[in-house]
Design an enzyme around this catalytic site. Structure first.
Site, mmCIF file in Angstrom:
data_model
loop_
_atom_site.group_PDB
_atom_site.id
_atom_site.type_symbol
_atom_site.label_atom_id
_atom_site.label_comp_id
_atom_site.label_asym_id
_atom_site.label_seq_id
_atom_site.Cartn_x
_atom_site.Cartn_y
_atom_site.Cartn_z
ATOM 1 N N GLU A 105 0.817 -1.209 0.000
ATOM 2 C CA GLU A 105 0.000 0.000 0.000
ATOM 3 C C GLU A 105 0.843 1.247 0.000
ATOM 4 O OE1 GLU A 105 -1.887 -0.458 3.670
ATOM 5 O OE2 GLU A 105 -2.983 -2.213 2.988
ATOM 6 N N CYS A 346 -1.836 1.397 8.440
ATOM 7 C CA CYS A 346 -1.146 0.473 7.553
ATOM 8 C C CYS A 346 -1.766 -0.914 7.620
ATOM 9 C CB CYS A 346 0.357 0.458 7.801
ATOM 10 S SG CYS A 346 0.856 0.010 9.455
#
Ligand code: SAH
Ligand code: SF4
Length: 357
Positions: A105, A346
């Site tokens: 990501e 995250c």
């Protein structure tokens, strides 16, 4: 034209040359094998690094024959966007997949003419922090310097805007992937790369002391953030088992040495977790740890991870922390969690994508 010497695989077939990993020397060699003047190597590098070309056809200042040769013999690595989420605050979070199927990501955060990017240094993470979605999944693999760099360029091209700062605070522990992280930082800093000032490039570490010392000796003025999350050894051991062996006492002296060497101010990241690291005794320990140092404290409200036993503290408690730290001369800021509505913590987008697919 003489044939180029491609890298030969054990089966005897020629593997394509990835222009994101090839050295300048090898590229010069390739140009000479293809009967091209050496300045073509520089032109190719400009397309690969500054312009982030996605195809050889874009390389319009190269002769068509050379573009065709390159297309036949080389690859451009390349990331594929497999999912994205857009926040009401304008942040965009991407799930990017590399050619081997591994995905990570990154996030683009625009504000007032600036564009900050948060990028990953590893797919997953081996450090196992108890509050972190990435930690729960373990490590898949470390990223290459090019893969870290490409995330930033993907965001730049998507916003069609200059990136003004990068934080390596996505997935992974940068100091467990030191060489690739430094390679990416240097390319991001280079005028032949993204041209972002070193002070605007930040590495966040959970506190891997030997690499903090190594980082202090790098010539560039990169910025360091350390995830502290507790100044009480027992609490920190429970929250961050992967750095148990690097005690707070040693971390304290390592950071003192870091400041002596670099004269730069490190940031401590402190995610406030209700009833765990936001108690009075925890606050006192944090004040003691910081007092008399150059540190700046970033207080973050914990991003809730689905199924986790941890919850954020109250805003009033975060303000108590700011006030008490100010009394011992330490500046602290409560950092807004950008893109909170799109699970910008995250690991979370990836979990969601996995649920959808
Ligand atoms: N591994 C590095 C960098 C990636 S994590 C590190 O730990 O510093 C980036 C930051 O997000 C770290 O400060 C980390 O502690 C924090 N973080 C992880 N999970 C979080 C959560 N659920 N809520 C708030 N911050 C979190
Ligand atoms: Fe790894 Fe950082 Fe998450 Fe800890 S907080 S598990 S070091 S990514």
């Amino acid at each position: 034209m003489s044939p180029a010497r491609n890298e030969v695989t054990p089966e005897g077939t020629s593997a394509p040359i990835d222009l994101h990993t090839v050295t300048h020397g090898r590229l010069l060699e390739l140009m000479s094998e293809l009967g091209q003047p050496s300045f073509r190597a520089k032109q190719v590098e400009e397309w690969v690094w500054s312009k982030n070309a996605q195809s050889f056809d874009e390389m319009t200042n190269l002769p068509k024959a050379l573009r065709d040769e390159l297309a036949a013999r080389c690859t451009l690595g390349g990331v594929e966007e497999v999912a994205r989420q857009v926040s009401v605050d304008g942040s965009r979070k991407y799930l990017l997949r590399f050619p081997d199927g591994v995905s990570v990501e990154c996030v683009g955060m625009p504000s007032r003419g600036r564009l900050a990017v948060c990028a990953s240094t590893q797919a997953g993470c081996a450090m196992g922090c108890a509050f972190c979605a990435t930690g729960a999944a373990g490590l898949t693999r470390s990223l290459t310097a090019a893969e870290i760099y490409e995330q930033v360029m993907h965001v730049r091209d998507d916003f069609n805007d200059r990136v003004t700062s990068v934080v390596l605070m996505g997935q992974g522990e940068p100091f467990m992937n030191y060489d690739a992280t430094l390679g990416a930082l240097r390319r991001l800093n280079s005028p032949d790369g993204a041209g972002i000032g070193a002070r605007r490039l930040t590495v966040s570490t959970c506190g891997v002391i030997p690499q903090i010392m190594r980082f202090a000796n790098e010539p560039e003025q990169f910025t360091l953030a350390v995830s502290l999350h507790s100044a009480v050894q027992r609490t920190r051991n429970a929250l961050m088992p992967g750095v148990r062996k690097y005690s707070l006492v040693n971390l304290y002296s390592a950071l003192g040495e870091y400041v002596n060497k670099t004269s730069r101010r490190p940031t401590y990241e402190y995610a406030l977790i209700g009833g765990v690291n936001d108690t009075d005794s925890e606050l006192q320990a944090l004040c003691d740890f910081c007092e008399g140092t150059l540190a700046h404290v970033n207080l973050i409200q914990l991003n809730e991870v689905e199924g986790s036993r941890f919850h954020p503290s109250t805003e009033a408690r975060a303000e108590d922390f700011v006030r008490r730290l100010a009394r011992v001369g330490i500046e602290a800021t409560i950092r807004n969690s950008r893109g909170a509505d799109i699970d910008a913590a995250c690991g979370q987008l990836k979990q969601r994508a996995a649920r959808i697919s």
